[in-house]
Design a protein around this motif. Structure first.
Motif, PDB file in Angstrom:
ATOM      1  N   GLU A   1       0.830  -1.209   0.000  1.00  0.00           N
ATOM      2  CA  GLU A   1       0.000   0.000   0.000  1.00  0.00           C
ATOM      3  C   GLU A   1       0.864   1.259   0.000  1.00  0.00           C
ATOM      4  O   GLU A   1       0.546   2.231  -0.679  1.00  0.00           O
ATOM      5  CB  GLU A   1      -0.934   0.004   1.206  1.00  0.00           C
ATOM      6  N   GLN A   2       1.962   1.254   0.736  1.00  0.00           N
ATOM      7  CA  GLN A   2       2.860   2.404   0.720  1.00  0.00           C
ATOM      8  C   GLN A   2       3.477   2.589  -0.653  1.00  0.00           C
ATOM      9  O   GLN A   2       3.650   3.715  -1.118  1.00  0.00           O
ATOM     10  CB  GLN A   2       3.955   2.235   1.772  1.00  0.00           C
ATOM     11  N   HIS A   3       3.789   1.505  -1.323  1.00  0.00           N
ATOM     12  CA  HIS A   3       4.348   1.579  -2.669  1.00  0.00           C
ATOM     13  C   HIS A   3       3.322   2.171  -3.631  1.00  0.00           C
ATOM     14  O   HIS A   3       3.643   3.031  -4.448  1.00  0.00           O
ATOM     15  CB  HIS A   3       4.779   0.190  -3.125  1.00  0.00           C
ATOM     16  N   ARG A   4       2.073   1.722  -3.518  1.00  0.00           N
ATOM     17  CA  ARG A   4       1.015   2.257  -4.386  1.00  0.00           C
ATOM     18  C   ARG A   4       0.760   3.729  -4.130  1.00  0.00           C
ATOM     19  O   ARG A   4       0.582   4.507  -5.068  1.00  0.00           O
ATOM     20  CB  ARG A   4      -0.280   1.485  -4.175  1.00  0.00           C
ATOM     21  N   SER A   5       0.729   4.138  -2.865  1.00  0.00           N
ATOM     22  CA  SER A   5       0.469   5.539  -2.560  1.00  0.00           C
ATOM     23  C   SER A   5       1.639   6.420  -2.980  1.00  0.00           C
ATOM     24  O   SER A   5       1.448   7.568  -3.382  1.00  0.00           O
ATOM     25  CB  SER A   5       0.157   5.727  -1.082  1.00  0.00           C
ATOM     26  N   ALA A   6       2.856   5.906  -2.929  1.00  0.00           N
ATOM     27  CA  ALA A   6       4.013   6.674  -3.390  1.00  0.00           C
ATOM     28  C   ALA A   6       3.955   6.885  -4.897  1.00  0.00           C
ATOM     29  O   ALA A   6       4.280   7.963  -5.398  1.00  0.00           O
ATOM     30  CB  ALA A   6       5.300   5.970  -3.006  1.00  0.00           C
ATOM     31  N   LYS A   7       3.513   5.852  -5.627  1.00  0.00           N
ATOM     32  CA  LYS A   7       3.353   6.002  -7.076  1.00  0.00           C
ATOM     33  C   LYS A   7       2.278   7.020  -7.402  1.00  0.00           C
ATOM     34  O   LYS A   7       2.447   7.842  -8.302  1.00  0.00           O
ATOM     35  CB  LYS A   7       2.960   4.667  -7.706  1.00  0.00           C
ATOM     36  N   ALA A   8       1.170   6.959  -6.688  1.00  0.00           N
ATOM     37  CA  ALA A   8       0.076   7.890  -6.945  1.00  0.00           C
ATOM     38  C   ALA A   8       0.480   9.316  -6.602  1.00  0.00           C
ATOM     39  O   ALA A   8       0.094  10.265  -7.293  1.00  0.00           O
ATOM     40  CB  ALA A   8      -1.157   7.486  -6.147  1.00  0.00           C
ATOM     41  N   ALA A   9       1.268   9.494  -5.565  1.00  0.00           N
ATOM     42  CA  ALA A   9       1.713  10.834  -5.173  1.00  0.00           C
ATOM     43  C   ALA A   9       2.699  11.411  -6.190  1.00  0.00           C
ATOM     44  O   ALA A   9       2.746  12.619  -6.399  1.00  0.00           O
ATOM     45  CB  ALA A   9       2.351  10.793  -3.795  1.00  0.00           C
ATOM     46  N   ALA A  10       3.466  10.550  -6.819  1.00  0.00           N
ATOM     47  CA  ALA A  10       4.425  11.022  -7.811  1.00  0.00           C
ATOM     48  C   ALA A  10       3.737  11.464  -9.091  1.00  0.00           C
ATOM     49  O   ALA A  10       4.301  12.210  -9.887  1.00  0.00           O
ATOM     50  CB  ALA A  10       5.437   9.929  -8.120  1.00  0.00           C
ATOM     51  N   GLY A  11       2.520  11.014  -9.303  1.00  0.00           N
ATOM     52  CA  GLY A  11       1.770  11.427 -10.472  1.00  0.00           C
ATOM     53  C   GLY A  11       2.214  10.762 -11.756  1.00  0.00           C
ATOM     54  O   GLY A  11       1.915  11.248 -12.847  1.00  0.00           O
TER      55      GLY A  11
END
Length: 118
Positions: free
Chosen positions: A95-105
């Protein structure tokens, strides 16, 4: 000792049934279900330990059967606890990996980030 063996057999059956139920459900995005699905193999291992302890406690003499039953129950509880811990860590890391990807845009594709910056 017979009562403890029957209780262990019941616990083994319930644990195995819950593991099979978790494995037969389709994958989902719910974190609790992901952890339960990931813990299912360790639950099956714990069910085997509980069943083995119950069989030995029914067939062996009292001093040995008591020790084996205690070891099997402790092993089953420890196995499920370790499986829960490892599964929760893996789901959290994902989940942290997914949220980091989403935050990077970047939309999850490395080529998008590389091409947009250049």
């Amino acid at each position: 000792m017979v009562v403890a063996a029957v209780l262990c057999l019941c616990a083994a059956f319930v644990t195995a049934a819950q593991a099979v139920w978790s494995l037969t459900r389709p994958p989902t995005v719910d974190y609790v279900r992901q952890v339960l699905r990931a813990v299912a193999p360790t639950q099956l291992a714990a069910a085997v330990m509980l069943a083995a302890g119950a069989v030995v406690s029914l067939s062996a003499k009292p001093p040995m059967s008591t020790v084996v039953l205690i070891v099997c129950v402790a092993g089953a509880v420890g196995t499920v606890a370790a499986g829960c811990w490892q599964s929760a860590k893996a789901v959290l890391r994902d989940e942290q990996h997914r949220s980091a990807k989403a935050a990077a845009g970047c939309g999850g594709a490395c080529a998008t980030c590389t091409l947009s910056c250049g």
